[in-house]
Write a protein that holds these residues in place. Structure first.
Motif, PDB file in Angstrom:
ATOM      1  N   VAL A 128      21.828 -28.112  17.023  1.00 31.80           N
ATOM      2  CA  VAL A 128      20.778 -28.993  16.928  1.00 31.80           C
ATOM      3  C   VAL A 128      19.846 -28.423  15.971  1.00 31.80           C
ATOM      4  CG1 VAL A 128      18.786 -29.995  18.102  1.00 31.80           C
ATOM      5  CG2 VAL A 128      20.775 -29.380  19.466  1.00 31.80           C
ATOM      6  N   MET A 129      19.796 -29.148  14.759  1.00 25.94           N
ATOM      7  CA  MET A 129      18.647 -29.064  13.932  1.00 25.94           C
ATOM      8  C   MET A 129      17.540 -29.777  14.014  1.00 25.94           C
ATOM      9  SD  MET A 129      21.501 -28.769  10.757  1.00 25.94           S
ATOM     10  CE  MET A 129      20.284 -28.671   9.256  1.00 25.94           C
ATOM     11  N   ASP A 130      16.428 -29.445  14.200  1.00 26.13           N
ATOM     12  CA  ASP A 130      15.370 -30.442  14.508  1.00 26.13           C
ATOM     13  C   ASP A 130      13.953 -29.633  14.313  1.00 26.13           C
ATOM     14  OD1 ASP A 130      15.385 -33.253  15.739  1.00 26.13           O
ATOM     15  OD2 ASP A 130      13.396 -32.303  16.222  1.00 26.13           O
ATOM     16  N   PRO A 131      12.739 -30.111  14.031  1.00 26.00           N
ATOM     17  CA  PRO A 131      11.577 -29.475  14.153  1.00 26.00           C
ATOM     18  C   PRO A 131      10.998 -29.425  15.525  1.00 26.00           C
ATOM     19  CG  PRO A 131      11.266 -31.325  12.888  1.00 26.00           C
ATOM     20  CD  PRO A 131      12.524 -31.512  13.557  1.00 26.00           C
ATOM     21  N   LEU A 132      11.447 -30.085  16.688  1.00 30.12           N
ATOM     22  CA  LEU A 132      11.074 -30.068  17.943  1.00 30.12           C
ATOM     23  C   LEU A 132      12.067 -29.766  18.887  1.00 30.12           C
ATOM     24  CD1 LEU A 132       9.382 -33.718  17.335  1.00 30.12           C
ATOM     25  CD2 LEU A 132       8.075 -31.431  17.552  1.00 30.12           C
TER      26      LEU A 132
ATOM     27  N   THR B 190      14.050 -26.801  11.884  1.00 29.23           N
ATOM     28  CA  THR B 190      13.792 -27.403  10.641  1.00 29.23           C
ATOM     29  C   THR B 190      12.121 -27.580  10.389  1.00 29.23           C
ATOM     30  OG1 THR B 190      14.097 -29.599  11.246  1.00 29.23           O
ATOM     31  CG2 THR B 190      16.052 -28.417  10.300  1.00 29.23           C
ATOM     32  N   CYS B 191      11.778 -27.915   9.079  1.00 27.08           N
ATOM     33  CA  CYS B 191      10.427 -28.063   9.091  1.00 27.08           C
ATOM     34  C   CYS B 191      10.133 -29.605   9.014  1.00 27.08           C
ATOM     35  CB  CYS B 191      10.033 -27.537   7.659  1.00 27.08           C
ATOM     36  SG  CYS B 191      10.741 -28.166   6.200  1.00 27.08           S
TER      37      CYS B 191
ATOM     38  N   PRO C  68       2.785 -24.864   4.809  1.00 26.69           N
ATOM     39  CA  PRO C  68       4.065 -24.342   4.863  1.00 26.69           C
ATOM     40  C   PRO C  68       4.661 -24.475   6.277  1.00 26.69           C
ATOM     41  CG  PRO C  68       2.263 -22.707   4.922  1.00 26.69           C
ATOM     42  CD  PRO C  68       1.601 -24.093   4.598  1.00 26.69           C
ATOM     43  N   PRO C  69       5.909 -24.506   6.195  1.00 31.72           N
ATOM     44  CA  PRO C  69       6.521 -24.510   7.681  1.00 31.72           C
ATOM     45  C   PRO C  69       6.191 -23.356   8.534  1.00 31.72           C
ATOM     46  CG  PRO C  69       8.246 -24.236   6.017  1.00 31.72           C
ATOM     47  CD  PRO C  69       6.888 -24.315   5.432  1.00 31.72           C
TER      48      PRO C  69
ATOM     49  N   SER D 133      11.173 -21.950  10.562  1.00 31.79           N
ATOM     50  CA  SER D 133      11.825 -23.131  10.383  1.00 31.79           C
ATOM     51  C   SER D 133      11.772 -23.317   8.774  1.00 31.79           C
ATOM     52  CB  SER D 133      10.704 -24.167  10.973  1.00 31.79           C
ATOM     53  OG  SER D 133       9.589 -24.162  10.078  1.00 31.79           O
ATOM     54  N   ARG D 134      12.983 -24.055   8.488  1.00 31.52           N
ATOM     55  CA  ARG D 134      13.309 -24.093   7.239  1.00 31.52           C
ATOM     56  C   ARG D 134      13.682 -25.639   6.791  1.00 31.52           C
ATOM     57  NH1 ARG D 134      18.065 -20.072   5.917  1.00 31.52           N
ATOM     58  NH2 ARG D 134      17.309 -20.490   3.475  1.00 31.52           N
ATOM     59  N   PRO D 135      13.783 -26.037   5.318  1.00 29.84           N
ATOM     60  CA  PRO D 135      14.132 -27.274   5.256  1.00 29.84           C
ATOM     61  C   PRO D 135      15.620 -27.772   5.515  1.00 29.84           C
ATOM     62  CG  PRO D 135      13.303 -26.130   3.206  1.00 29.84           C
ATOM     63  CD  PRO D 135      13.265 -25.175   4.293  1.00 29.84           C
ATOM     64  N   ASP D 136      15.916 -28.633   6.094  1.00 34.11           N
ATOM     65  CA  ASP D 136      17.425 -29.023   6.181  1.00 34.11           C
ATOM     66  C   ASP D 136      18.201 -28.857   5.122  1.00 34.11           C
ATOM     67  OD1 ASP D 136      15.690 -31.150   7.849  1.00 34.11           O
ATOM     68  OD2 ASP D 136      17.510 -31.121   8.808  1.00 34.11           O
ATOM     69  N   THR D 137      17.768 -29.068   3.860  1.00 38.09           N
ATOM     70  CA  THR D 137      18.816 -28.859   2.755  1.00 38.09           C
ATOM     71  C   THR D 137      18.992 -27.115   2.723  1.00 38.09           C
ATOM     72  OG1 THR D 137      16.599 -28.687   1.486  1.00 38.09           O
ATOM     73  CG2 THR D 137      18.217 -30.646   1.284  1.00 38.09           C
ATOM     74  N   ALA D 138      17.883 -26.251   3.020  1.00 41.08           N
ATOM     75  CA  ALA D 138      18.421 -24.819   2.990  1.00 41.08           C
ATOM     76  C   ALA D 138      19.391 -24.534   4.098  1.00 41.08           C
ATOM     77  CB  ALA D 138      16.922 -23.999   3.082  1.00 41.08           C
ATOM     78  N   ILE D 139      19.297 -25.052   5.277  1.00 45.23           N
ATOM     79  CA  ILE D 139      20.218 -24.807   6.123  1.00 45.23           C
ATOM     80  C   ILE D 139      21.583 -25.381   5.777  1.00 45.23           C
ATOM     81  CG2 ILE D 139      20.745 -25.235   8.632  1.00 45.23           C
ATOM     82  CD1 ILE D 139      17.826 -25.347   9.257  1.00 45.23           C
ATOM     83  N   MET D 140      21.487 -26.465   5.490  1.00 46.36           N
ATOM     84  CA  MET D 140      22.882 -27.042   5.116  1.00 46.36           C
ATOM     85  C   MET D 140      23.443 -26.223   3.758  1.00 46.36           C
ATOM     86  SD  MET D 140      23.450 -29.609   6.970  1.00 46.36           S
ATOM     87  CE  MET D 140      24.501 -30.836   6.343  1.00 46.36           C
ATOM     88  N   GLY D 141      22.525 -25.856   2.897  1.00 48.62           N
ATOM     89  CA  GLY D 141      23.262 -25.216   1.680  1.00 48.62           C
ATOM     90  C   GLY D 141      23.773 -23.870   1.997  1.00 48.62           C
ATOM     91  N   GLU D 142      23.268 -23.081   2.988  1.00 48.33           N
ATOM     92  CA  GLU D 142      23.600 -21.807   3.439  1.00 48.33           C
ATOM     93  C   GLU D 142      24.986 -21.987   4.216  1.00 48.33           C
ATOM     94  OE1 GLU D 142      21.612 -18.660   5.723  1.00 48.33           O
ATOM     95  OE2 GLU D 142      20.259 -19.111   4.037  1.00 48.33           O
TER      96      GLU D 142
END
Ligand code: SF4
Ligand code: SF4
Ligand code: SF4
Lengths: 810, 325
Positions: free
Chosen positions: A370-374, A405-406, A430-431, A435-444
């Motif tokens: 689950v990738m989510d801010p909440l 995610t942020c 700042p987040p 938490s990190r931007p979705d793009t950073a998670i997907m990138g890694e």
């Protein structure tokens, strides 16, 4: 939206139907209040309930949920029979005069070509008749019984005011009063805008309801006009961006489509999608499909995509089933066919129909990410929350990973609003925490997968190993890099017919007209081309100059396509290129300049003079708006009223006794889910779900302030039903469907009244959706315990707006 | 707290208020009920700006939440379903909160010196440092607005965002309202704007449309545009002809003789009284000397104010009372 938020203020009549615009879109509703005050516009709302929109509307009617096609179909018949159509517009800018093939027909509630075993139509007969010249046949007199106009007229002749009244529950005089007001916008200097939302989408006939609205607007000449159009008020801030970028299983970015399993050959795939004009000289913009497609492949695979390998066509997935939509995916998951599931910015336990089935499905996974801010319900589906989530964790083996995610305010990027505007935004804070931007998670994640493929090989590694990934920090692609990539650039020098260089290699492209099919350009989403040019980030512009006073601020952000704010705006001018009405002047032909000019970027070839006869609807092969949707819909070229799959009315009054035509014959339903449908005698009340203005989906219940102003779950019932079941405002009630039940506080209101439908009285039950078992608000039930697993035939969107329940005192 | 030169009236006070700001324009907030969609953005903005957090309550069977004003909810939306005799139904949504009366009953009734003040721009503000939590302001208020907090025994209500207004900003609720149904400006501009809206509503067939700016309290600095100004009561009990409660006079009458007799020593005695008996008792200072003693004797009127539009700047003028007009 075909038009945009600010443009609502140009309307003379605002029809808010299939949505509660004040409730769900209070900020955009500012333009409705502007129209009422400054344009003396009238606001009409048609809804099962007296809503917050109704509180400020000048006229309203109460309609049984799911019967909008009956109302609008009757309106079409009324407009035609009373000759209140914008005739010049209809004749020239729509397909009214086009002739339809002889084998097209409609009988007993079914269109020609129905196959009951697959619940689908063979659409071959739903086509225009071609003449010997290879173009569609026409009848300018509109008298030919096989012309679209006459077929349309015949189709809706059954929708008499009495019939419409007995289906919708609206009294005949109310129907006629509102039809009359709508018809008054057929004149050139008055327009109606239609505002709708999920109240039209979430039905088994949802797409067809919206189409009926578009047909009404074509007949009235309100498409392409300021203050007109069919305007989807999108329910998420960036849901428009989701569809634009093709995040649906059968789509590629920019509304291109994936091949299905029978389309293994590149040329055939392209030829099917390249639409040549079917009327001589028309634009038919999809004829450029290959330019867009090849540029996408170059964007994805760079030098690996070559003419010799068909631009890596073989690497694209091919659909071996019609769709991998959410209903299909969760159906397969529930049968144990999926191992893992990535859930990004999505709360399926709350959002998909039939919660019990979703719980079963998630429980059968090996892992869930689950990738989510909440802290969503989905991420805790395995945890026991008493009556609100009565599961046994010891019986669930799914391993759950939460990757925080942020949220949008902690991240930079663009959001596409309902009006197709790409608006750049900057991080405000700042987040928090990890938490990190979705793009950073997907990138890694991507880099890790790639590494595994490199080290261990595996099945079919080529698309992963060759994917373009040239970001400065590979593990964290920046929003700027991604935006520039969507826009696209020249890979080699581009030259014009005379050999002059028009674009240097490496430069950002200014528009999709520059895209080529020979591999010299790359663009990640062709409709976004123009958003980040050599002049910089167009989405970050904040100039609200409005030189024509139309509310069209071309220097504010950037809208696709090509910064056009009103789609098909060529239709705002007559055949000679003059505005239909001086008060509706928007773009027009300037003979001296030899160009279309005005308040908007013309959605049309800029230098094509009226005398050339090109028509406004440039995406259609005929150049005209489709009253007859030959190929774009799977469930009929003309919308037909069918009952919701769960309806308090036992038959379709248009087709009594015809069981196949009770519900949409092509809608998405699985056999096991059909079993779970309730019967009117057990579940007599028409139920509908919706949002409240105080909350946003399942998110804001996590925010204290929102929780304070709407703290606790409730259902809305009318005074008559309350009296019947002995309930007063504030009492607890139990609401059950054939799939589950919830308990909630009753709001008892005068704003919902019983309706007379055929021989029975029907009560509505209103079920707001926001509560769950996580967050700051009081705990509540996920209401998809009640909703059926049925989807629209074209979009598979679940039928959340119409089902049946029973209410009793709890 | 606002700049003290702005104060033109102060509860239970024997010092003359300053006059240097008497030229200041009166302000007003105009709430056009015919445009309000009941979204509660104003409620949330109020809590955010004023840093208040009410409790997460319960649903009581209506859309109203919180269901009433509280020390943490200085404004609430009140929803009423009005059915006329022909079965016609209206959903009337009114933003409730302090009206910032020109003649504030709260201030009149308040026995604690300086706990309630009125500024030259018309805003009626509570200075919580001086509030003794006696609750007389509630009795004095014809709109039932102030609420005593059980946490600190202080009375609270909308400040008309006096801190923002003083800095040249509009109130938080005004800034937030998505439909522009709350506007803010000088009282004169808001009246002109209201007239225009009333005209619009009349054109739409609301024959009884009108402005709510009740004379019984000297007019208000929060005004409504109503479609049915003839019957404000249908908007969740908005009073048709609000006046300061006779109770305010009654209790003042009862205390008058004592107060005037012991004038001079009461300040000290009052403090002792307060310290020994607690706040829900008599005030620490003579609240009502002006009632007994003619203004000329004391040299000023304790709750005197500039009556702009009448006898502007006449500091010796007897203050006209709402319920005497
Ligand atoms: S913000 Fe404006 S529209 Fe919303 S409830 Fe408050 S006054 Fe009404
Ligand atoms: S409304 Fe009540 S609290 Fe507000 S100024 Fe008037 S009397 Fe005082
Ligand atoms: S003016 Fe300020 S204090 Fe008063 S209700 Fe509005 S936001 Fe709250």
């Amino acid at each position: 939206m075909t038009n945009h938020w600010v443009d609502i203020r140009n309307a003379n009549l605002i029809l808010s139907m299939g949505g509660n615009s004040a409730e769900a879109h209070p900020v955009g509703f500012r333009w409705v209040t502007e129209a009422i005050e400054h344009n003396k516009a009238e606001l009409i709302t048609i809804d099962p309930r007296f809503t917050r929109t109704g509180a400020v509307a000048q006229d309203k009617a109460f309609i049984r949920t799911g019967t909008d096609i009956a109302f609008l179909g009757g309106l079409i018949s009324y407009l035609i029979e009373t000759d209140q159509i914008q005739r010049e517009y209809v004749l020239n800018y729509t397909d009214a005069a086009l002739i339809v093939r002889d084998d097209y027909g409609f009988e007993d509630g079914l269109f020609s070509g129905y196959d009951a075993s697959t619940r689908s139509y063979d659409k071959r007969s739903w086509m225009y008749a071609m003449g010997d010249d290879g173009f569609v046949r026409r009848d300018e007199s509109l008298q030919d019984p096989r012309c679209v106009y006459q077929l349309l007229r015949a189709h809706y002749s059954r929708y008499t005011p009495d019939m419409v009244s007995s289906i919708t529950g609206i009294q005949v005089d109310n129907i006629q009063r509102i039809w009359k007001k709508i018809a008054a916008t057929a004149v050139p200097d008055r327009t109606m805008t239609i505002l709708y939302a999920l109240g039209w989408t979430q039905h088994s006939i949802g797409s067809q309801i919206i189409r009926t609205a578009a047909m009404v607007q074509l007949l009235l000449g309100n498409m392409g006009m300021p203050g007109g159009g069919v305007n989807a008020l999108r329910g998420h801030s960036n849901i428009q961006g989701l569809t634009d970028l093709g995040l649906l299983s059968q789509l590629l970015p920019g509304y291109m489509t994936l091949a299905n399993a029978t389309e293994q050959e590149y040329r055939a795939y392209i030829d099917k999608r390249v639409k040549q004009p079917t009327i001589e000289g028309q634009v038919s913009y999809w004829k450029n499909y290959e330019n867009f497609h090849v540029s996408l492949m170059k964007s994805w695979f760079g030098n690996a995509a070559t003419q010799q390998n068909d631009w890596c066509f073989d690497w694209l997935p091919k659909l071996e089933r019609p769709l991998y939509d959410v209903l299909d995916t969760f159906d397969r998951m529930s049968r144990g066919e999926l191992t893992g599931y990535f859930c990004q910015g999505f709360n399926p336990l709350a959002s998909f129909p039939d919660r019990a089935k979703v719980t079963r499905a998630l429980s059968s996974l090996k892992y869930l990410v689950v990738m989510d801010p909440l802290n969503t319900e989905t991420s805790e589906f395995w945890k026991n929350y008493g009556e609100y989530n009565d599961v046994d964790p010891s019986q669930i083996d799914t391993e759950v990973f939460r990757l925080p995610t942020c949220c949008f305010a902690e991240d930079e990027g663009s959001i596409v609003n309902s009006a197709r505007w790409l608006q750049w935004h900057w991080a405000a804070a700042p987040p928090p925490g990890d938490s990190r931007p979705d793009t950073a998670i997907m990138g890694e994640l991507f880099l890790k997968l790639k590494q595994l493929y490199q080290q261990e090989g595996g099945v079919f590694p080529a698309p992963i190993l060759n994917l373009t990934w040239d970001y400065k920090i590979p593990a964290e692609p920046s929003p700027q890099e991604l935006a520039r990539e969507y826009n696209g650039r020249a890979l080699e020098d581009l030259v014009d017919a005379d050999g002059n260089v028009t674009r240097r290699a490496g430069e950002q492209l200014a528009g999709f007209a520059e895209l080529t099919a020979d591999g010299k350009t790359a663009a990640g989403c062709w409709i976004f081309t123009g958003c980040w040019t050599e002049d910089g980030n167009m989405m970050a512009r904040r100039d609200n100059a409005d030189p024509y006073g139309t509310g069209n601020t071309l220097g504010w952000a950037w809208a696709w396509p090509m910064n056009r704010r009103i789609l098909y705006n060529r239709a705002s001018a007559d055949l000679q290129g003059r505005p239909w009405g001086t008060n509706k002047a928007f773009i027009w032909w300037d003979g001296e300049q030899g160009a279309w000019v005005g308040a908007d970027v013309p959605d049309f070839p800029t230098n094509s003079p009226p005398s050339q006869g090109q028509m406004p609807f440039i995406m259609q092969p005929e150049g005209v708006g489709h009253l007859f949707a030959g190929q774009s819909m799977v469930d009929g070229p003309f919308p037909e009223h069918y009952e919701p799959f769960e309806s308090p009315v036992p038959q379709n009054l248009l087709h009594p006794g015809k069981e196949q035509a009770r519900n949409n014959p092509a809608a998405r339903i699985f056999d096991a889910d059909r079993e779970a449908l309730g019967k009117p005698e057990d579940f007599p009340h028409a139920a509908t779900t919706y949002r409240l203005t105080e909350h946003f989906h399942f998110w804001t219940k996590h925010a204290e302030l929102n929780a304070i102003v709407q703290p606790q779950q409730f259902v809305e019932i009318g005074e008559a039903l309350a009296e019947e079941i002995g309930v007063a405002a504030g009492d607890w009630v139990k609401v059950s469907s054939n799939r589950g039940s919830i308990r909630a506080v009753a709001v008892v209101t005068k704003r919902m009244r019983p309706m007379r439908i055929g021989d029975r009285q029907v009560h509505h039950v209103g079920i707001p959706l926001h509560w769950g078992f996580t967050g700051a608000a009081r705990k509540g039930y996920l209401i998809n315990a009640l909703t059926p697993f049925v989807g629209d035939a074209n979009t598979q969107t679940p039928e959340y707006k119409s089902f049946t329940v029973r209410v009793e005192k709890a | 707290m606002d700049n003290s030169q702005n104060i033109i009236a102060r509860s239970a006070t024997t010092t003359a208020p300053p006059q240097v700001r008497s030229h200041v324009d009166e302000v007003a907030k105009l709430i056009d009920v015919s445009k309000c969609i009941g979204c509660k953005a104003c409620q949330v903005a109020c809590m955010e700006w004023n840093d208040l957090r009410d409790e997460v309550g319960e649903c009581h069977g209506t859309y109203d939440n919180p269901t009433d004003l509280t020390p943490e909810s200085w404004t609430v939306m009140r929803f009423s379903e009005y059915e006329d005799t022909n079965g016609g139904l209206e959903w009337l949504i009114r933003k409730d909160g302090c009206m910032h009366c020109a003649e504030p009953g709260c201030l009149e009734a308040c026995p604690a010196p300086g706990a309630i003040v009125q500024y030259a721009n018309g805003i009626v503000d509570f200075d919580s440092n001086h509030c003794i939590g006696c609750g007389y302001c509630i009795t004095g208020c014809p709109f039932d607005i102030p609420r005593i907090s059980p946490k600190d025994q202080k009375s609270y209500k909308c400040t008309l965002c006096s801190d923002r207004v003083n800095a040249g900003l509009e109130p938080a609720c005004v800034k937030t309202c998505p439909t522009n149904c709350i506007e803010f400006g000088t009282k004169a501009d808001m009246l002109a704007r209201a007239e225009k809206r009333v005209g619009d509503l009349k054109e739409l067939g609301f024959r009884d449309a009108g402005i709510y700016d009740p004379a019984g309290v000297g007019g208000t600095h929060v005004m409504y545009v109503l479609h049915h100004a003839d019957d404000p009561n249908r908007y969740s009990g908005l009073p048709k002809d609000p006046r300061i409660s006779p109770l305010v006079d009654a209790w003042k009458g009862a205390t008058k003789p004592i107060m005037s007799a012991i004038i001079g020593i009461t300040a000290f005695a009052g403090v002792i009284h307060y310290m020994t008996k607690g706040p829900k008792e008599e005030p620490e200072e003579q609240p009502d000397a002006h009632e007994e003693t003619p203004p000329h004797a004391l040299g000023y009127d304790a709750t005197q104010r500039n009556e702009r539009g009448h006898d502007a700047g006449d500091s010796a003028g007897e203050r006209p009372r709402g319920d005497e007009r």
